[in-house]
Motif scaffolding. Structure first.
Motif, PDB file in Angstrom:
ATOM      1  N   GLU A 225       0.863  -1.193   0.000  1.00 62.26           N
ATOM      2  CA  GLU A 225       0.000   0.000   0.000  1.00 62.26           C
ATOM      3  C   GLU A 225       0.893   1.234   0.000  1.00 62.26           C
ATOM      4  O   GLU A 225       2.099   1.146   0.251  1.00 62.26           O
ATOM      5  CB  GLU A 225      -0.917   0.033   1.247  1.00 62.26           C
TER       6      GLU A 225
ATOM      7  N   SER B 234      -3.737   1.721  -7.835  1.00 61.79           N
ATOM      8  CA  SER B 234      -3.478   2.883  -8.676  1.00 61.79           C
ATOM      9  C   SER B 234      -4.613   3.848  -8.411  1.00 61.79           C
ATOM     10  O   SER B 234      -5.580   3.501  -7.723  1.00 61.79           O
ATOM     11  CB  SER B 234      -3.431   2.519 -10.158  1.00 61.79           C
TER      12      SER B 234
ATOM     13  N   ASN C  78      -5.980   0.496 -13.680  1.00 62.08           N
ATOM     14  CA  ASN C  78      -6.177   1.113 -15.007  1.00 62.08           C
ATOM     15  C   ASN C  78      -5.269   2.302 -15.275  1.00 62.08           C
ATOM     16  O   ASN C  78      -4.883   2.980 -14.333  1.00 62.08           O
ATOM     17  CB  ASN C  78      -7.641   1.566 -15.131  1.00 62.08           C
TER      18      ASN C  78
END
Ligand code: NAX
Length: 326
Positions: free
Chosen positions: A42, A89, A131
């Motif tokens: 993280e 992301s 993405n």
């Protein structure tokens, strides 16, 4: 019982991470005889929430879960990896277009590609979910010269599963009766869910559903499904995305069944007239951990134009991140 394998999940405190980790730990992906060590990454602001997720994983007492590493350092989280799910992301916000997203998220994958290169096993299987996943996988692969580019995949299995779900619903079948549904291209609304080569209960889907439905309602529903879920749920797809990630990795790990193919976004070497050097979703068979593009599928003009359009979008994405490709 096998030796434990090391599996990384990035963005582990996020929505998809939360749905993914418990299924990985329960054996849904690598099987009931394969212990795993989860290595969770993280960013610093996510570490508090990750601590809570780690507590829950311990509280579930999964027999297959032989260890948990939680870190904000990719060099720690990626040590000696066998498999990686790159989920973390920045999601796209309302005011952002795709080009902004590429610019923001691209550099994450340069850093993570390098950390994979320096720390993971060269045989590591890397599945990019975050993405824009095709282009992020390309960036990560370029930053990892010691890991073959065949080891970097991007996920279009959610699109495949969505397409199968729609066909099954239309024909009154269960999704397991729908097969060989290829997604071609980008994980974006330009992707082409190829109903022409799909089979339902052993028969041609296109004959059963009709071309007008395939090119109309089906294409529209599948390509805009992500948005429809956000509108209905007030949050983006998470459990279905995690489930698709499990499906993709399990197929990569175990292989495809005889006569069946699946969709994986992999490095293009120019197959089917697609430009070489982009990560493009093709129908693949998998054997011994290697995905091979299904050869000899014949496309009509409609399919060819769809494939050309999604390939053009991916070429533009590659140009937009040319400075990150070294
Ligand atoms: P969330 O915002 O819930 O979680 C993302 C997590 O990633 C956060 O906890 C954040 O702290 C962490 N993160 C951000 N940057 C990081 C970095 N550099 N290293 C490690 N962790 C980092 O998003 P979620 O709903 O879980 O979605 C994650 C990604 O999956 C998004 O990019 C989303 O667009 C993408 N999706 C991809 C899909 C696909 O089919 N390929 C479908 C579902 C999803 O839209």
């Amino acid at each position: 019982m096998n030796e434990p394998i090391r599996v990384a999940v990035t963005g582990a405190a996020g929505n998809i991470g939360y749905a993914l980790l418990f299924r990985l730990a329960s054996g849904s992906c690598f099987g009931p005889d394969q212990p795993i060590i989860l290595q969770l990454l993280e960013i610093p602001p996510g570490m508090g929430a990750l601590e809570g997720v780690v507590m829950e994983l311990r509280d579930a007492a999964f027999p297959l879960l032989h260890g948990i590493v939680a870190s904000d350092d990719p060099n720690v989280a990626f040590k000696d990896l066998d498999a990686a799910f790159l989920v973390g992301s920045r999601p796209r916000s309302k005011d952002m277009d795709r080009a902004d997203l590429i610019k923001i998220n691209g550099p994450i994958f340069t850093g993570q590609g390098k950390a994979l290169n320096d720390n993971a096993k060269p045989t590591v299987k890397v599945l990019v979910v975050g993405n824009p996943c095709n282009t992020n996988a390309l960036i990560a692969s370029h930053a990892a010269p010691n890991i073959p580019n065949t080891q970097f995949h991007a996920m279009t299995r959610l699109d495949e599963n969505r397409a199968k779900g729609q066909i099954a619903k239309k024909l009154g079948l269960s999704p397991g009766q729908v097969g060989n549904l290829a997604i071609w291209g980008n994980h974006s609304n330009t992707m082409f869910p190829d109903f022409y080569h799909a089979k339902a209960d052993g028969k041609d889907v296109v004959t059963a559903v009709g071309e007008a439905w395939g090119q109309g309602e089906f294409m529209k529903t599948v390509s805009t499904r992500g948005k429809a879920i956000i509108v209905a749920r007030g949050a983006s797809s998470a459990a279905s995305a995690a489930s698709a990630a499990i499906d993709h990795m399990r197929t990569w790990w175990d292989g495809t069944a005889e006569g069946e193919f699946s969709s994986m976004a992999i490095y293009s070497n120019g197959e089917y007239g697609v430009p070489a050097g982009i990560i493009f979703s093709f129908p693949v068979t998998v054997k011994d951990g290697r995905a091979s593009i299904v050869e000899g599928l014949v496309h009509n003009d409609y399919a060819k134009s769809k494939i050309a359009a999604t390939a053009a979008e991916l070429s533009q994405e590659r140009e937009a991140v040319a400075d990150l490709l070294g």
